[in-house]
Write a protein that holds these residues in place. Structure first.
Motif, PDB file in Angstrom:
ATOM      1  N   VAL A 128      13.707  10.123  -6.746  1.00  0.00           N
ATOM      2  CA  VAL A 128      14.327   8.609  -7.290  1.00  0.00           C
ATOM      3  C   VAL A 128      15.501   8.275  -6.225  1.00  0.00           C
ATOM      4  O   VAL A 128      15.745   7.133  -6.048  1.00  0.00           O
ATOM      5  N   LEU A 129      16.344   9.349  -6.039  1.00  0.00           N
ATOM      6  CA  LEU A 129      17.532   9.209  -5.075  1.00  0.00           C
ATOM      7  C   LEU A 129      16.897   8.228  -3.835  1.00  0.00           C
ATOM      8  O   LEU A 129      17.536   7.860  -2.849  1.00  0.00           O
ATOM      9  N   SER A 130      15.527   8.605  -3.215  1.00  0.00           N
ATOM     10  CA  SER A 130      15.459   8.112  -2.034  1.00  0.00           C
ATOM     11  C   SER A 130      14.257   6.712  -2.171  1.00  0.00           C
ATOM     12  O   SER A 130      13.717   6.488  -1.325  1.00  0.00           O
ATOM     13  N   ILE A 131      14.113   6.425  -3.271  1.00  0.00           N
ATOM     14  CA  ILE A 131      13.557   5.042  -3.574  1.00  0.00           C
ATOM     15  C   ILE A 131      14.079   3.941  -2.676  1.00  0.00           C
ATOM     16  O   ILE A 131      15.133   3.724  -2.668  1.00  0.00           O
ATOM     17  N   ASP A 132      13.290   3.276  -1.890  1.00  0.00           N
ATOM     18  CA  ASP A 132      13.770   2.130  -1.111  1.00  0.00           C
ATOM     19  C   ASP A 132      12.615   1.098  -0.909  1.00  0.00           C
ATOM     20  O   ASP A 132      11.258   1.261  -0.415  1.00  0.00           O
ATOM     21  N   LEU A 133      12.415   0.129  -2.046  1.00  0.00           N
ATOM     22  CA  LEU A 133      11.434  -0.752  -2.124  1.00  0.00           C
ATOM     23  C   LEU A 133      11.432  -1.587  -0.664  1.00  0.00           C
ATOM     24  O   LEU A 133      10.378  -2.426  -0.611  1.00  0.00           O
ATOM     25  N   THR A 134      12.382  -1.620   0.030  1.00  0.00           N
ATOM     26  CA  THR A 134      12.110  -2.513   1.024  1.00  0.00           C
ATOM     27  C   THR A 134      11.894  -1.810   2.413  1.00  0.00           C
ATOM     28  O   THR A 134      11.768  -2.303   3.523  1.00  0.00           O
ATOM     29  N   SER A 135      11.596  -0.558   2.271  1.00  0.00           N
ATOM     30  CA  SER A 135      11.275   0.330   3.413  1.00  0.00           C
ATOM     31  C   SER A 135      10.051   1.169   3.154  1.00  0.00           C
ATOM     32  O   SER A 135      10.154   2.476   3.483  1.00  0.00           O
ATOM     33  N   GLY A 136       9.146   0.694   2.429  1.00  0.00           N
ATOM     34  CA  GLY A 136       7.878   1.405   2.337  1.00  0.00           C
ATOM     35  C   GLY A 136       7.642   2.179   0.988  1.00  0.00           C
ATOM     36  O   GLY A 136       6.444   2.474   0.908  1.00  0.00           O
ATOM     37  N   THR A 137       8.592   2.289   0.395  1.00  0.00           N
ATOM     38  CA  THR A 137       8.271   2.990  -1.148  1.00  0.00           C
ATOM     39  C   THR A 137       7.328   1.968  -2.029  1.00  0.00           C
ATOM     40  O   THR A 137       7.793   0.935  -2.221  1.00  0.00           O
ATOM     41  N   SER A 138       6.156   2.419  -2.409  1.00  0.00           N
ATOM     42  CA  SER A 138       5.470   1.596  -3.214  1.00  0.00           C
ATOM     43  C   SER A 138       6.011   1.546  -4.691  1.00  0.00           C
ATOM     44  O   SER A 138       6.695   2.465  -5.115  1.00  0.00           O
ATOM     45  N   ILE A 139       5.762   0.694  -5.424  1.00  0.00           N
ATOM     46  CA  ILE A 139       6.153   0.137  -6.620  1.00  0.00           C
ATOM     47  C   ILE A 139       5.655   1.328  -7.490  1.00  0.00           C
ATOM     48  O   ILE A 139       6.378   2.244  -8.348  1.00  0.00           O
ATOM     49  N   ASN A 140       4.380   1.741  -7.293  1.00  0.00           N
ATOM     50  CA  ASN A 140       3.914   2.839  -8.143  1.00  0.00           C
ATOM     51  C   ASN A 140       4.403   4.160  -7.853  1.00  0.00           C
ATOM     52  O   ASN A 140       4.681   4.877  -8.774  1.00  0.00           O
ATOM     53  N   ASP A 141       4.883   4.375  -6.791  1.00  0.00           N
ATOM     54  CA  ASP A 141       5.507   5.794  -6.478  1.00  0.00           C
ATOM     55  C   ASP A 141       7.093   5.750  -7.004  1.00  0.00           C
ATOM     56  O   ASP A 141       7.343   6.789  -7.611  1.00  0.00           O
ATOM     57  N   ALA A 142       7.642   4.544  -7.115  1.00  0.00           N
ATOM     58  CA  ALA A 142       9.006   4.396  -7.410  1.00  0.00           C
ATOM     59  C   ALA A 142       8.586   4.545  -9.008  1.00  0.00           C
ATOM     60  O   ALA A 142       9.472   5.244  -9.544  1.00  0.00           O
TER      61      ALA A 142
END
Length: 264
Positions: free
Chosen positions: A163-177
């Motif tokens: 959770v602390l590494s979620i970055d929706l602007t740098s490659g983290t997909s919505i599903n992974d987040a």
């Protein structure tokens, strides 16, 4: 002479009883030391140990309850932040958002991540970290050996790393987040449930200890405390006996004087 000696002995015995009675009236206790009853004093000492031990155990229990409440409060804040991250992640999935909109959402997510990290680091009790280390804090919750309860602590920083590494602007997909957020919510919720169960158990222990302490104190009181009505009545009786003995001694002294006068 024999009457005089018996009278003096009686006065001495009465005076000893009066002195003992005065001591008891002054202290409010029927048993002040072993001379008032060795067996009773042993029982009183044992009950006193139980009372004092139970009183401290109750204090320890409430320390444990307070610690669990602090930890649960920290987890509640984290849970709210994770839920907000999940909500923002879903919002970012709208196809009408621009890159600037998604950057704004990520900015809020980053702030929430910082808040989670700070909560983990700052949730302490009496200097003991509650959410940043794996371990256990032990509380003695009874007057006897073996009466202890352990409250576990966890390193949530490592467990919430996804959770602390979620970055929706740098490659983290919505599903992974979303998956990371759901796992975090389950983890935090489970820890909150365990802390709630621990608090309930400790509160039950506190009630039992308090009642046991009351019972032990009452038992000690029945043995140790003085019956003032009875003691006052005994004091009055001793006063009467003392006056009678003094009267007898005075009469004996007078008769002895008369005999000696006749002999002379």
């Amino acid at each position: 002479m024999q009457v005089n000696n018996e009278s003096t002995s009686l006065i001495g015995q009465i005076q000893e009883r009066q002195n003992s009675l005065f001591e008891k009236l002054a202290s409010g206790k029927q048993v002040n030391d072993a001379t008032d009853g060795a067996a009773a004093q042993q029982i009183i000492d044992r009950l006193t140990s139980e009372v004092e031990g139970s009183r401290q155990a109750v204090s320890n229990v409430y320390d444990g309850i307070s610690l669990a409440q602090v930890a649960e409060g920290g987890l509640s804040i984290i849970n709210d932040d994770v839920n907000r991250i999940r909500e923002l992640t879903l919002q970012s999935g709208s196809g009408i958002l621009s890159d600037g909109d998604r950057q704004a959402l990520q900015s809020e997510i980053s702030q929430l991540q910082d808040n989670i990290s700070q909560t983990i680091e700052q949730t302490n009790f009496a200097g003991k970290p509650l959410l940043s280390e794996d371990g256990a804090l032990s509380f003695q919750v009874g007057a006897n050996a073996g009466n202890s309860v352990d409250i576990e602590t966890q390193d949530f920083a490592s467990q919430l790393s996804s959770v602390l590494s979620i970055d929706l602007t740098s490659g983290t997909s919505i599903n992974d987040a979303l998956s990371a957020a759901d796992d975090a919510i389950e983890l935090v919720g489970g820890a909150q449930g365990e802390l709630g169960a621990t608090q309930n158990a400790l509160q039950s222990t506190a009630r039992n200890l308090t009642q046991a302490n009351v019972n032990a104190a009452e038992s000690r009181s029945r043995i140790q405390d003085l019956d003032f009505a009875q003691a006052t009545s005994q004091q009055a009786a001793n006063d009467v006996l003392s006056q009678s003995a003094l009267t007898i001694q005075a009469q004996a002294n007078q008769q002895e004087g008369q005999v000696l006068a006749l002999l002379s």
